[in-house]
Design a protein around this motif. Sequence first.
Motif, PDB file in Angstrom:
ATOM      1  N   GLN B  11       6.529  -9.633  -2.088  1.00 19.25           N
ATOM      2  CA  GLN B  11       5.035  -9.920  -1.652  1.00 19.25           C
ATOM      3  C   GLN B  11       4.460 -10.548  -2.771  1.00 19.25           C
ATOM      4  N   PRO B  12       3.737 -11.646  -2.557  1.00 20.70           N
ATOM      5  CA  PRO B  12       3.045 -12.386  -3.620  1.00 20.70           C
ATOM      6  C   PRO B  12       1.938 -11.508  -4.523  1.00 20.70           C
ATOM      7  N   ARG B  36       5.219 -15.897  -6.557  1.00 18.17           N
ATOM      8  CA  ARG B  36       6.038 -15.675  -5.176  1.00 18.17           C
ATOM      9  C   ARG B  36       7.503 -14.992  -5.312  1.00 18.17           C
ATOM     10  N   GLY B  47       5.465 -21.142  -8.465  1.00 18.28           N
ATOM     11  CA  GLY B  47       5.334 -19.858  -7.915  1.00 18.28           C
ATOM     12  C   GLY B  47       6.198 -18.943  -8.807  1.00 18.28           C
TER      13      GLY B  47
END
Lengths: 340, 340, 340
Positions: B11-12, B36, B47
């Motif tokens: 879950q980011p 992420r 990310g």
Amino acid sequence: MADPRFYPEAQPISIADIAELARGEKARGCSSLMARFIGAPDAMAEGGLCFIATKDAAETVPDQKGVICLVAPELADKLPSSVAIVVTPDPKRAFGLVMRKMYPEPAPIQSQQISPLAHIADDAVIADDVRVDGGAFIDARAELGKGVWIKSGVKIGAGCVIGDGTVIDSNASIDYAIIGQSCQIGAGVVIGGCGFGVGRDGGNILLPHLGKVIIGNRTTIGGNSCIDRGFIDDTVIGDHVMIDNLVHIAHNAKIGNGNVICGQVGIAGSTVIGDQNIFGAQAGVADHVTIGSGNVFAARAGVTKSVGDGQVMAGFPAVPALEFRREVATLRRLAMPRKK
Amino acid sequence: MADPRFYPEAQPISIADIAELARGEKARGCSSLMARFIGAPDAMAEGGLCFIATKDAAETVPDQKGVICLVAPELADKLPSSVAIVVTPDPKRAFGLVMRKMYPEPAPIQSQQISPLAHIADDAVIADDVRVDGGAFIDARAELGKGVWIKSGVKIGAGCVIGDGTVIDSNASIDYAIIGQSCQIGAGVVIGGCGFGVGRDGGNILLPHLGKVIIGNRTTIGGNSCIDRGFIDDTVIGDHVMIDNLVHIAHNAKIGNGNVICGQVGIAGSTVIGDQNIFGAQAGVADHVTIGSGNVFAARAGVTKSVGDGQVMAGFPAVPALEFRREVATLRRLAMPRKK
Amino acid sequence: MADPRFYPEAQPISIADIAELARGEKARGCSSLMARFIGAPDAMAEGGLCFIATKDAAETVPDQKGVICLVAPELADKLPSSVAIVVTPDPKRAFGLVMRKMYPEPAPIQSQQISPLAHIADDAVIADDVRVDGGAFIDARAELGKGVWIKSGVKIGAGCVIGDGTVIDSNASIDYAIIGQSCQIGAGVVIGGCGFGVGRDGGNILLPHLGKVIIGNRTTIGGNSCIDRGFIDDTVIGDHVMIDNLVHIAHNAKIGNGNVICGQVGIAGSTVIGDQNIFGAQAGVADHVTIGSGNVFAARAGVTKSVGDGQVMAGFPAVPALEFRREVATLRRLAMPRKK
């Protein structure tokens, strides 16, 4: 007091019977006095039984009528005046015998109890009064003697023999083994795994192992210990050997009767051990050595050479304990910073 | 990156939320930047989130926008200029908290899931939302609290109590035990085996053990560790104790809160240990000693005597770590061959 | 002789074929002579095959026709005159190869054999010729390759991959793992448990571990050993690694090919080990060290620093074995009581 969640109510026992079991002498207290529970010295109350191993313990006993203490002669006068006393040379052992009387082993299994969730090979040979719990797996031609209890998740490999009255605790894995009578095999124990015999020749090979494990009668093995099967001949463990948790016994070891092997000890391959030795926790014995009888190996002792009989050994490489203590003291002295 | 075979998609989480969880400060990077996935410093890409524990690690981070690094103040300037930075005093711990947020624990069990291949005694007491997998064996009067998960092959002995939210991993064997809430008991663990109390009198006898094991809340136990039940009173392990793999804890030990016990440690019988000690791997503690709180025992330390509080000990027999190092250095010097 | 309770009858083999397998030379004996059983040197009789590792063993062989001995060149003349002889540089290894020929591995599994007492998730992927015994638990998306044998009570966690021909022995617990081909995983082994990564900040926390365990081909693991999964990246064990019983391998360790790891060894977290090292029993390796290839670590060695290649190390903290022996001898000398 034994927690009633886990243990049945105690069967009361008179001080006279306690004295007899203890091979001891009632030194104080009314002959009709009954012990109705056991406990630690400081938890004694009317009807309680305890054993006294140290002066400090003696001093924690409340001065209360109706308490019975098992005690060695030299500590008897440290006890408060109201308590009843049975004098015996080994109070802890005597206490064990009385405990067994007050809290008897569960009644033997009366009829075959085979869980529908257990797998039993068609040609396994199972006595009339065997119990096998769910998740157990009894493979081809295995033989389970009278009164054997195979607990949940246990694997008994093809051809294994389990002697009368032996209990195999949950999730133990037994292969290539002949186990005697009245043994207690702990949960998670692995018996009969392939020995760790390594051949080297441009790369290691794990040698095939075509031996087995033979265990005598009344031997106990603690949780998650491992005993490997032999290479050509067998790994052999005698009668009445007491093995603690997480012990490793390698292929082809021969271990005599009455040995006491404490937690996390390792015995390497092909080592031969006589009778009635004590191996302290985390000790190790090298491969292919010969050890006599009646020795005591201190905790952490690392035995690299053969040892005769009746020695007390310590350290790594193990030496007589006196030498080990001298070495420790010498190094401590030499390392001490000089006073200026 | 967490392997999708085993873990759900992350879950980011935004850098602002990371900074808050880390009790840290965003030192560089756009507030809307999202992490992420997690990974090692040298595996970072847009990310990604990593933590930096050493200067060497800092230097492996690619100079790339969209990477977030948790880092201690003194290493922040070793990072390449493009990466975003959250400064926090303990980056590894902060990383753990963020990991837990990105990869949450599986949702709690919503309804009772009892495998038809599990054995459940008729009088076992099982909460509504318990899960019991195949091959498990739940014996008489055992109690399983809310949200308990008993994995495959586990044995829960008669009368045992498993507190809310506790997970017992595969093939563990639990007997004579009261286990608290939110504990994690590892695969193959053996709890409640008979203590290794030996009486000697013309032959050894294994004493009956009528105690139990009590374990507090949020305690974790690693794979194949063993905890024996007490002799008369109980083996007690406190809250939030962390025990690694293959650890042996003997009968009647009392272990306080927050202790960290590394792999292959052995704690002998009746030893009393305070709170928040650390026991390094393969350390051992003798029986009947008393250890205070806040001590650190180095790997392989062999503790033979009682220890107060706040010590750092090493060697066998264990001494203050400074003395141990002096002894090692002294022996090395004395053993050095003389120059001719 | 291999016990017929556990092993099939041997397939006879001619001395000529033995010599070929042994890459050795028939030095004495009729070419048509057949070996029909194996045994220890002192148990030899007509038709028997043994290997000779020591002069003492050579002297126990009975002077009997029809016996075949595998022997190194330097011991050939110690054998009695009637026995047939195959001379080979490594008789034990050669013996292992002949054993494997005389007692071949059981025939490969021919068809799928799934016990009705095993749990198999609907989406597990299972080859046609897999065997799964009772009490086993195969979780979601697990993949079992051709010829895999999952014995009783084994747990294969969600997403795990077990390569072709690998055997998982009873009551092992496998999670978060990718295991190669032709591995032998011992009974009670725990693979993929949560690494023991501890964060400290006003109380310890066990960090979540989102890595996995990767094991190569032809690797063997002994009973009740534990291999933890990695923290962020993976714990990796190479090809043809031989691991004995009760070994502990911590999170993120990287262990190369062909290593031999004896009983009760502990390898701490994030340590990197090259190829073809030998770790003696009860040895330990600290965390975050790097070890090259071709080293030998003696039993009980405690490796606290990185080591290059081709060393022989002993003691704790480990030093070159020669230094260790010098230190032991020096201390022994210094501690000796002075003669008066």
